[in-house]
Design a protein around this motif. Structure first.
Motif, PDB file in Angstrom:
ATOM      1  N   ALA A  15     -12.937  -0.049  -6.250  1.00 40.09           N
ATOM      2  CA  ALA A  15     -12.698   0.391  -4.869  1.00 40.09           C
ATOM      3  C   ALA A  15     -11.451  -0.254  -4.282  1.00 40.09           C
ATOM      4  CB  ALA A  15     -13.913   0.063  -3.997  1.00 40.09           C
ATOM      5  N   LEU A  16     -11.060  -1.400  -4.826  1.00 41.18           N
ATOM      6  CA  LEU A  16      -9.863  -2.098  -4.346  1.00 41.18           C
ATOM      7  C   LEU A  16      -8.614  -1.729  -5.147  1.00 41.18           C
ATOM      8  CD1 LEU A  16     -11.431  -5.604  -3.678  1.00 41.18           C
ATOM      9  CD2 LEU A  16     -10.807  -3.856  -1.985  1.00 41.18           C
ATOM     10  N   GLY A  17      -8.763  -0.770  -6.060  1.00 36.33           N
ATOM     11  CA  GLY A  17      -7.601  -0.263  -6.789  1.00 36.33           C
ATOM     12  C   GLY A  17      -7.304  -0.936  -8.117  1.00 36.33           C
ATOM     13  N   MET A  68      -4.901  -2.932   3.546  1.00 36.31           N
ATOM     14  CA  MET A  68      -5.629  -3.716   2.554  1.00 36.31           C
ATOM     15  C   MET A  68      -6.906  -4.283   3.166  1.00 36.31           C
ATOM     16  SD  MET A  68      -4.857  -4.037  -0.547  1.00 36.31           S
ATOM     17  CE  MET A  68      -5.765  -4.766  -1.862  1.00 36.31           C
ATOM     18  N   GLU A  73      -8.635  -3.018   5.511  1.00 28.99           N
ATOM     19  CA  GLU A  73      -9.589  -1.916   5.664  1.00 28.99           C
ATOM     20  C   GLU A  73     -10.247  -1.557   4.335  1.00 28.99           C
ATOM     21  OE1 GLU A  73     -10.826  -0.767   8.529  1.00 28.99           O
ATOM     22  OE2 GLU A  73      -9.559  -2.337   9.374  1.00 28.99           O
ATOM     23  N   ARG A  74      -9.492  -1.642   3.234  1.00 30.76           N
ATOM     24  CA  ARG A  74     -10.087  -1.393   1.911  1.00 30.76           C
ATOM     25  C   ARG A  74     -11.184  -2.405   1.633  1.00 30.76           C
ATOM     26  NH1 ARG A  74      -5.702   0.159  -2.679  1.00 30.76           N
ATOM     27  NH2 ARG A  74      -7.521   1.078  -3.635  1.00 30.76           N
ATOM     28  N   GLN A 118       0.802  -1.228   0.000  1.00 25.97           N
ATOM     29  CA  GLN A 118       0.000   0.000   0.000  1.00 25.97           C
ATOM     30  C   GLN A 118       0.837   1.281   0.000  1.00 25.97           C
ATOM     31  OE1 GLN A 118      -3.837   0.191   0.157  1.00 25.97           O
ATOM     32  NE2 GLN A 118      -3.001  -1.436  -1.112  1.00 25.97           N
TER      33      GLN A 118
END
Length: 184
Positions: free
Chosen positions: A128-130, A33, A35-36, A19
């Motif tokens: 949302a998770l990139g 991660m 928390e994401r 991250q």
């Protein structure tokens, strides 16, 4: 070649999990991660958010216990690949560390409880998770094995299992995080 496929996929996961982008994984990276992922659950869905956090903690403990060869509390890319191959993907750990996240995530996102994710829900989740929508849109089409326009819990679990366990470079699940030869 088969070992290379797993190494490529695990390198992709490493970059995704790193991250802060410093080239090492720490407890803070895995916590961020987690928390994401947990943020994808509704505010009142503490059970699934907690399940995802707990699974990431299990994953971190496996990395630390079996992969931190120099005891510095940080996991290098090579340590990560080694422990992923030997421990995290071992059947005795895979269910608790990886599939527990998948199951909680599916329960959290399947708010109408029909057992499926639409393409829109799937793309929104990975965004949302990139993971860029262009990657997740393409992946969705491959993973929707029955072509019904949605991913069942079983199809999603199969895709995750293929990503982490398959040595077949053409396995559809390999595309979960985008092409395995590209940075996430």
């Amino acid at each position: 070649m088969t070992d290379d496929v797993k190494a490529q996929k695990f390198n992709t996961v490493f970059r995704w999990f790193d991250q802060n982008g410093d080239g090492l994984l720490t407890h803070d990276d895995l916590h961020a991660m987690a928390e994401r992922f947990a943020a994808l659950a509704r505010e009142d869905d503490t059970a699934n958010a907690t399940a995802m956090r707990d699974a990431f903690e299990t994953w971190w403990q496996l990395l630390l216990t079996h992969g931190d060869s120099d005891g510095d509390g940080r996991i290098s890319p090579q340590e990560f690949i080694t422990v992923m191959k030997a421990e995290v993907t071992d059947p005795q750990h895979f269910e608790q560390a990886v599939l527990a996240i998948v199951d909680a995530l599916m329960r959290a996102l399947d708010t109408n409880q029909d057992g499926t994710l639409s393409q829109e829900e799937y793309v929104r989740m990975y965004d949302a998770l990139g993971i860029p929508p262009t990657h997740s849109e393409a992946a969705f089409r491959l993973l929707d094995s029955d072509g019904d326009g949605s991913l069942s819990h079983s199809e999603f679990r199969t895709a995750i299992t293929e990503f982490y366990l398959s040595t077949d470079p053409k396995a559809p699940g390999n595309q979960l995080l985008g092409p395995i030869d590209e940075p996430t």
